[in-house]
Design an enzyme around this catalytic site. Structure first.
Site, PDB file in Angstrom:
ATOM      1  N   CYS A  38       0.604  -1.333  -0.073  1.00 18.39           N
ATOM      2  CA  CYS A  38       0.153  -0.043  -0.012  1.00 18.39           C
ATOM      3  C   CYS A  38       0.881   1.197   0.049  1.00 18.39           C
ATOM      4  O   CYS A  38       1.465   1.706   1.013  1.00 18.39           O
ATOM      5  CB  CYS A  38      -0.922   0.027   1.276  1.00 18.39           C
ATOM      6  SG  CYS A  38      -1.865   1.238   1.500  1.00 18.39           S
ATOM      7  N   CYS A  72      -0.290   4.225   2.388  1.00 16.39           N
ATOM      8  CA  CYS A  72      -0.009   3.975   3.720  1.00 16.39           C
ATOM      9  C   CYS A  72       1.567   4.149   3.924  1.00 16.39           C
ATOM     10  O   CYS A  72       1.642   4.786   4.843  1.00 16.39           O
ATOM     11  CB  CYS A  72      -0.286   2.329   3.982  1.00 16.39           C
ATOM     12  SG  CYS A  72      -1.783   1.658   3.534  1.00 16.39           S
ATOM     13  N   ASP A  73       2.359   3.638   3.144  1.00 20.57           N
ATOM     14  CA  ASP A  73       3.641   3.489   3.447  1.00 20.57           C
ATOM     15  C   ASP A  73       4.572   4.455   2.450  1.00 20.57           C
ATOM     16  O   ASP A  73       5.706   4.439   3.053  1.00 20.57           O
ATOM     17  CB  ASP A  73       4.096   1.989   3.337  1.00 20.57           C
ATOM     18  CG  ASP A  73       3.335   1.140   4.236  1.00 20.57           C
ATOM     19  OD1 ASP A  73       3.142   1.642   5.428  1.00 20.57           O
ATOM     20  OD2 ASP A  73       3.266   0.051   3.789  1.00 20.57           O
TER      21      ASP A  73
END
Lengths: 318, 318
Positions: free
Chosen positions: B134, B137-138
């Protein structure tokens, strides 16, 4: 004039979350708030249904400060200013404030909605301490208590039915002698033994001493005033979506809320909306943060496409 | 057989939030999880974009535990069981588990989606520590780093373009010699100087020592293996929505996700869905909690209507 990639109007949970996502994507981002960071959330005493805060939840001002701080950490500028006008310009969208004019290539409207107040004496003093505008938020704090609900529309009746889960007795106080709510909802309310009605009365004052003890009501037919004992007052006399500034910019629905798609896009390319200002049924912090993330993600994508299209145009013109 | 008002399948952020809202509305509620409370969230090292947690965010297991605890505080039962079958029954919806059968008058599907894994050696060991599924997300954790993205579809290319904000250099490793992504996305990727391609290669192993140092790739045309140095691996080889159990119950889209309306309702009355299992584009904790609250609110309303209709029927039959 100050220029940004993403300009966000409104510093409640939706606006702050949109600011967090856009800032974290390294876009030059500003959130502009006219009053207090957190918006309605900041005026809420306790929030026990925002996930991540067990043991009784978190205070509204506390959660507001946590969100404000986190958004600032990603480089998003947090600006206090009162915006007077918003319009489409060549570079994107310009918001003229008291201190400066802010231009964003993309715009996110997160200006929220304000519950209409009764205008009763004591209403502000007891707000969040016996006076509530949201049963989903505050219902469980009124377990086995006697409450009144002021209003006669869909929301008033809907929330009265919802409050039967918690409250011992509910009195709907309405200025008219009949409800405006949908017939089916009226029927359900009339058949519910916990719900009683006080017709043709208005609430003039909320009385108590630290906690609410009574409302002073006036009978509109006789003109007579009296005290009606109660432990809580839920006010449902309408909501005002804060869309005055954008009514020329994007399509609003009949209630004045911004019409959106699921991805937060509005009737105008480059303008997105999130939170209570959006035509959603559930007005909760939990839901507003989700909508803020979605609107920011859509704005990020919109700018990527815009950048590519511009690069292509430059290429072609060479 | 155990009976509930609201039965929720899946204990990630969407399911736990739905459980919080339904339990707080005093409905008899159960959340059933087959593995670990928090779902994908629990397997995430750091979450810095869930609003309310500044100063670097919160760990995935930490936020999972906070949410689990808060939901339990509202009386919602949290049950670990592996559901084998879900079907409509007279009383509502029955989920047959290994330990027991659970019946809910309303059902919320929050079973999530799992990113498909590469099946490369070391993939599990480095998950959340150099291997990610993701970019939203990251992504920011890979600022100025060199990364590889594995895959050739829309998601792979989309996320490669997104990662150009952060990473110094990106190599898309794809097993074929052309992309499957939309043409317009391909064109953008080809023109992006930060993105390079390694065609006709598969990743067989992720290597490193505490942190990722390289991927071992194999050229499918020559059969030759070699090490490709990198600091991060983003895997986009597809998602599996966990809808096997409900494919007969509700309408799914072509990708196997549950089709929903904005209020979380599905093609079947009384069944709602929330979170990654839903056909949403943004798969984030921030968004999942919002969807969980919306689905629970819709389930609460559905049960209110059901109760009233039943009371009416009893009345008429007297």
């Amino acid at each position: 004039m100050r220029y940004f990639d993403v300009l966000i109007l409104g510093g409640g949970p939706a606006g702050l979350t949109a600011g967090l996502y856009a800032g974290r994507a390294l876009l030059k981002t500003a959130v502009i708030e006219r009053g207090v960071w957190g918006g309605q959330m900041a005026t809420t005493e306790d929030i026990e249904n925002y996930p991540g805060f067990p043991n009784g939840g978190v205070t509204g001002p506390g959660l507001s400060e946590l969100m404000r701080q986190q958004t600032a950490e990603f480089g998003t500028e947090l600006i206090i200013d009162e915006i007077e006008e918003v319009k489409a310009v060549d570079e994107g969208f310009a918001a003229k404030g008291y201190d400066d004019t802010y231009v964003g290539r993309a715009l996110i409207i997160a200006t929220g909605a304000s519950p209409r107040q009764l205008g009763a004496k004591g209403e502000d003093d007891f707000r969040g301490r016996g006076v509530s505008y949201c049963a989903t938020c505050d219902g469980p704090f009124y377990k086995d208590k006697e409450i009144v609900i002021v209003g006669g529309g869909d929301s008033a009746v809907d929330e009265a039915l919802y409050m039967t889960r918690f409250a011992k007795a509910i009195t709907i106080i309405h200025r008219r002698d009949e409800l405006r709510a949908e017939k089916i909802m009226q029927e359900r309310a009339f058949k519910e033994p916990k719900i009683k009605f006080l017709w043709s009365h208005v609430v003039e004052e909320i009385k108590g001493n630290g906690e609410v003890r009574a409302v002073q009501v006036r009978n509109l037919k006789t003109g007579q005033a009296s005290d009606f004992p109660t432990q809580g007052v839920f006010v449902y006399v309408g909501m005002n979506p804060n869309t005055g500034l954008v009514q020329e910019l994007v399509k609003l629905n009949a209630g004045g809320y911004v019409c959106t798609e699921r991805d937060g896009s509005t009737s105008r390319a480059g303008v997105f909306a999130a939170g209570d200002v959006d035509n959603v049924r559930l007005r909760q912090v939990t839901n507003s943060v989700g909508m803020g993330a979605v609107a920011a993600t859509s704005a990020i994508r919109y700018l990527e496409e815009l950048d590519f299209a511009r690069a292509e145009a430059v290429q072609r013109s060479k």
